[in-house]
Write an enzyme that holds these catalytic residues in place. Structure first.
Site, mmCIF file in Angstrom:
data_model
loop_
_atom_site.group_PDB
_atom_site.id
_atom_site.type_symbol
_atom_site.label_atom_id
_atom_site.label_comp_id
_atom_site.label_asym_id
_atom_site.label_seq_id
_atom_site.Cartn_x
_atom_site.Cartn_y
_atom_site.Cartn_z
ATOM 1 N N GLU A 399 -92.794 -45.541 -43.128
ATOM 2 C CA GLU A 399 -93.302 -46.534 -42.201
ATOM 3 C C GLU A 399 -93.212 -45.965 -40.792
ATOM 4 O OE1 GLU A 399 -90.045 -49.177 -42.348
ATOM 5 O OE2 GLU A 399 -90.628 -50.263 -40.565
ATOM 6 N N ASP A 472 -87.198 -48.486 -44.020
ATOM 7 C CA ASP A 472 -85.899 -48.740 -43.400
ATOM 8 C C ASP A 472 -85.095 -49.726 -44.233
ATOM 9 O OD1 ASP A 472 -86.571 -47.089 -41.390
ATOM 10 O OD2 ASP A 472 -87.093 -48.673 -39.951
ATOM 11 N N ASP A 474 -83.687 -52.354 -43.490
ATOM 12 C CA ASP A 474 -83.494 -53.652 -42.819
ATOM 13 C C ASP A 474 -84.532 -54.650 -43.344
ATOM 14 O OD1 ASP A 474 -85.839 -52.789 -41.765
ATOM 15 O OD2 ASP A 474 -85.107 -52.563 -39.711
ATOM 16 N N ASP A 476 -87.276 -55.884 -42.022
ATOM 17 C CA ASP A 476 -88.655 -55.435 -41.861
ATOM 18 C C ASP A 476 -89.024 -54.411 -42.909
ATOM 19 O OD1 ASP A 476 -89.809 -56.891 -39.961
ATOM 20 O OD2 ASP A 476 -89.734 -55.366 -38.364
#
Ligand code: 0RA
Length: 610
Positions: A399, A472, A474, A476
């Site tokens: 990403e 990632d 997290d 998102d």
């Protein structure tokens, strides 16, 4: 009976084997409540209020019938011969298998006013059946401790067990199934008077229904029970048809699905012409058109089901196609006649699907003529590897450009390719095919993979046999991962089925003490490593990686990309039902449930086994 494997799937199958016996007892009309408990010590108990396994002396074996049921493999199977209606003879099939695979098993039978008790160790009785007291209840209680020498992992999952039990409660209306989890002080009760009609409502819960009340039919034909419920929704343009035969989820379809499909297409066309919505010159709606936005559950209960196919989940009984088709044809036509407003909305939805399909075909033609999807010109963003044999090639989908840059620097250029995508890709669950193909990020991805898309996908053109989603750690990142998973699941499913799709697992924390560096992949591991590095005394520096782009190239290589050190999670289709359910919840138009799910599961999505 069939355990099949000793992984988590096999482990959970132990519960299913026991509950199946109680369900049989319920179908025979003797039991209406089943209580399943996940205990804190990794054991599971199943209590029912059926007749209780017989405890009398078995004439030939010269021991209690109970002991025979728990130690002998039974031929035939509970659905063979005898059938669900008259559960004569010794059922309890599968109990002996669970017993043999359990380090310990305890059984209690409440029958004829007495409590009969016996315990086993690895399938061998510790002693004979004894009477331990009086009771006025009737039924069977089995508690087992799976053998850790057989099962590497003995942690039962609430999600897996509750999904199965919920389906059982939908499929056998009126039965009450309670699931408790001592580890978390949690109790759920499943009871659905509405049966599979409630199942369909449940599946559509986060969606906008086209016909408010599902069509529901239940009919007995030549001793077979045929049950069908269906409802259209217009939130996601997908088809969800779940089919069951004798409570078994027939993932490979079979005669009941064939009968369902042909009657659905025929009946809706007939109705559309009768109601004047389709004119004489209009072409018929196709099967694909009438299944757009359809949610349906088909459940048949047969005296002698024949299961075929690779995983024995395809219903073979040919007479069932005609039976399902007749039941659906009659009841759907009646439903449409009685609810003309809903009838019109359903036909209009099918017509919209027909138009979208034509538009998509055009878009696809156009795209293919430009040979974008299979072109030899690879997208500019792709940082390809030099190796050409797909079997040895990996592609990391990352990403953002900054993470892409780090990955490019970190990779082994011989066989690792990097494809950076810009932010979030399109949510394909909510878009039709023409729009999906118009999306730049998706086009880039399809071109890089080289195998095409949807119906025209050819796996032998796939350029990489390891496709690694590296997002990632997290919220998102997990959202992006979910969008990508949805895209693969809906449009590149053979890639998932072949086991080519993986999730990378970047670390969450870096711990340093002097020259020593350790990485942690969870909060628990962080705390552990903190201690083992001599934490309390201070001097251990803990930092959290905010994103992949923040890591140094060698860190990314060491922790996440180096084949010798990394751990990749293969995305597998353990259970299409579960996957659908999860995707529904995540991708339905309603934002709230989605947000809630992603937030509460943001961590566990790392281990999501779809
Ligand atoms: C054999 C015969 C009968 C019932 C059962 C087994 C039975 C097995 C299990 C396993 C879990 N719960 C169960 N409930 C019943 C019929 C008994 C009779 O004829 O009285």
């Amino acid at each position: 009976m069939y355990i099949g494997s000793t992984d988590l799937r096999g482990l959970h199958h132990l519960v299913v084997e026991i509950v199946d016996n109680s369900i049989d007892e319920a179908l025979a009309g003797y039991c209406d409540t089943i209580v399943v408990t996940l205990h804190a010590d990794n054991s599971v108990s199943v209590l029912d209020n059926g007749r209780g396994i017989p405890v009398g002396m078995h004439p030939t074996a010269k021991k209690s019938a109970l002991e025979v049921v728990l130690t002998k493999l039974h031929a035939g199977g509970k659905f063979g011969g005898g059938g669900y209606k008259v559960s004569g003879g010794l059922h309890g099939v599968g109990l002996s298998v669970v017993n043999a695979l359990s380090a310990r098993l305890l059984v209690e039978v409440y029958r004829d006013g007495e409590v009969h008790h016996q315990e086993y160790t690895r399938g061998v009785p510790n002693g004979p059946v004894t009477v331990t007291g009086k009771t006025d209840r009737h039924g069977t209680y089995v508690r087992f401790w799976p053998d850790p020498e057989m099962f590497p992992e003995i942690d039962f999952s609430w999600d897996a067990v509750s999904t199965t039990l919920r389906s059982y409660a939908f499929l056998n209306k009126g039965i009450t199934i309670q699931l408790g989890d001592e580890r978390r002080d949690l109790v759920y009760t499943f009871h659905f008077e509405g049966g599979i009609e409630a199942f369909v409502r449940f599946l559509n819960a986060n969606r906008n229904a086209v016909n408010a009340k599902p069509m529901y039919a239940e009919r007995e034909v030549d001793g077979n029970i045929i049950e069908i419920a269906l409802q259209y929704q217009n939130t996601a343009f997908t088809e969800h048809v779940l089919a069951f035969a004798n409570n078994v989820h027939t993932e490979e379809g079979g005669s009941h699905v064939t009968g369902f499909r042909s009657a659905l297409t025929a009946t809706l066309n007939k109705y559309a012409r009768k109601a004047g919505i389709l004119k004489d010159n209009d072409p018929n709606l196709t099967g694909d058109d009438v299944r757009d936005g359809l949610t349906a559950v088909i459940s048949v209960k047969l005296q002698e089901p024949q299961f075929e196919g690779q995983t024995k989940t395809k219903l073979g009984n040919s007479e069932v196609a005609g039976q399902v088709s007749a039941v659906l044809g009659d009841s759907l036509m009646q439903y449409l006649d009685e609810n003309p407003g809903d009838g019109r909305k359903i036909i209009e939805q099918s017509l919209t699907a027909a138009r979208a399909r034509q538009a998509a075909a055009k878009a696809r033609d156009l795209v293919q003529r430009k040979s974008l999807l299979e072109s030899s010109t690879l997208p500019g963003k792709l940082v390809d590897c030099s190796e050409r044999d797909p079997e040895h090639c990996e592609i990391f989908i990352v990403e953002g450009l900054s993470a892409g840059g780090t990955a490019k620097e970190a990779r082994e250029r011989r066989n690792q390719a990097i494809l950076p995508l810009k932010g979030k890709i399109l949510n394909v669950e909510k878009a039709r095919a023409d729009k999906i193909l118009g999306n730049e990020e998706i086009k880039t991805l399809i071109t890089a993979l080289g195998a095409g898309f949807g119906e025209t996908l050819s796996l032998d053109k796939l350029r990489y046999h390891r496709i690694v989603l590296m997002a990632d750690a997290d919220v998102d990142g997990s959202h992006i991962r979910t969008l990508l998973l949805t895209f693969f699941w809906r449009h590149l499913k053979p890639v998932v089925d072949s086991g080519y799709l993986f999730l990378a697992q970047p670390p969450l924390y870096k711990l340093t003490k002097g020259k020593q560096t350790e990485y942690a992949y969870s909060d628990g591991e962080r705390d552990e490593k903190f201690k083992s590095l001599g934490g309390r005394g201070g001097k251990v520096d803990v930092s959290r990686f905010k994103g992949l782009g923040e890591m140094k190239a060698d860190e990314l290589w060491n922790t996440t990309m180096d084949p010798d050190r990394r751990v990749l999670l293969r995305v597998g289709v353990e259970d299409a039902l579960k996957a659908d359910d999860i995707f529904d919840r995540l991708m339905g138009a309603d934002v709230e449930p989605r947000k809630r799910f992603i937030q509460t599961h943001a961590k566990s999505v790392r281990n999501l086994d779809i």
